[in-house]
Design a protein around this motif. Sequence first.
Motif, short mmCIF file in Angstrom:
data_model
loop_
_atom_site.label_atom_id
_atom_site.label_comp_id
_atom_site.label_asym_id
_atom_site.label_seq_id
_atom_site.Cartn_x
_atom_site.Cartn_y
_atom_site.Cartn_z
N CYS A 104 18.49 -130.73 17.30
CA CYS A 104 18.87 -129.32 17.14
C CYS A 104 19.46 -128.85 18.46
O CYS A 104 18.73 -128.47 19.37
N THR B 10 11.06 -121.65 20.21
CA THR B 10 11.30 -122.00 21.61
C THR B 10 10.63 -121.00 22.54
O THR B 10 9.95 -121.40 23.50
N TYR C 163 15.86 -129.73 23.53
CA TYR C 163 16.24 -129.54 22.13
C TYR C 163 15.14 -130.10 21.23
O TYR C 163 14.48 -131.08 21.57
N ASP D 7 23.08 -127.19 20.87
CA ASP D 7 23.99 -126.06 21.01
C ASP D 7 25.30 -126.25 20.25
O ASP D 7 25.89 -125.30 19.76
N ILE E 46 14.59 -121.07 15.42
CA ILE E 46 14.56 -121.97 16.58
C ILE E 46 14.31 -121.17 17.85
O ILE E 46 13.51 -121.55 18.71
N ASP E 47 14.98 -120.03 17.97
CA ASP E 47 14.81 -119.17 19.14
C ASP E 47 13.36 -118.69 19.26
O ASP E 47 12.77 -118.73 20.34
N CYS F 133 22.61 -124.71 16.19
CA CYS F 133 21.19 -124.79 15.80
C CYS F 133 20.29 -124.00 16.75
O CYS F 133 19.38 -123.31 16.31
N THR F 134 20.55 -124.09 18.05
CA THR F 134 19.68 -123.41 19.02
C THR F 134 19.81 -121.89 18.94
O THR F 134 18.96 -121.18 19.46
N ARG F 135 20.85 -121.41 18.28
CA ARG F 135 21.02 -119.95 18.12
C ARG F 135 20.36 -119.42 16.86
O ARG F 135 20.35 -118.21 16.62
#
Length: 103
Positions: free
Chosen positions: A59, A75, A91, A61, A71-72, A65-67
């Motif tokens: 996952c 994290t 990730y 950038d 996930i945010d 996916c990281t947005r």
Amino acid sequence: GWAEYSPTLLSSEPYVVQFEGLISPAEAERMVELAGEKLERSLAGDQLSPVRTSTQYWCGDEDGCTRDPTIDAVTKRMTRIAGVPEENAEYFQILKYEPGQFY
């Protein structure tokens, strides 16, 4: 605090703590959904190997996916508990094991 995740010390050398319920079932479902059809054969190190037969998705950038809000949130939760800055987070590696697959 993180007492709500029922921490259990598994080892003090190296320091390893297990947390319960850190990721909700809905968050886990979302992570699986994000991996979707992007799963690829897992590598052992940097190569295909018979010792690892699962599929995986990183996952990152590049595909946004990281947005993803889930996930945010996960994290942020994990870095808060670990006491590290978000920019030090790695990730997520999302894995899928079919019956008979292994690492």
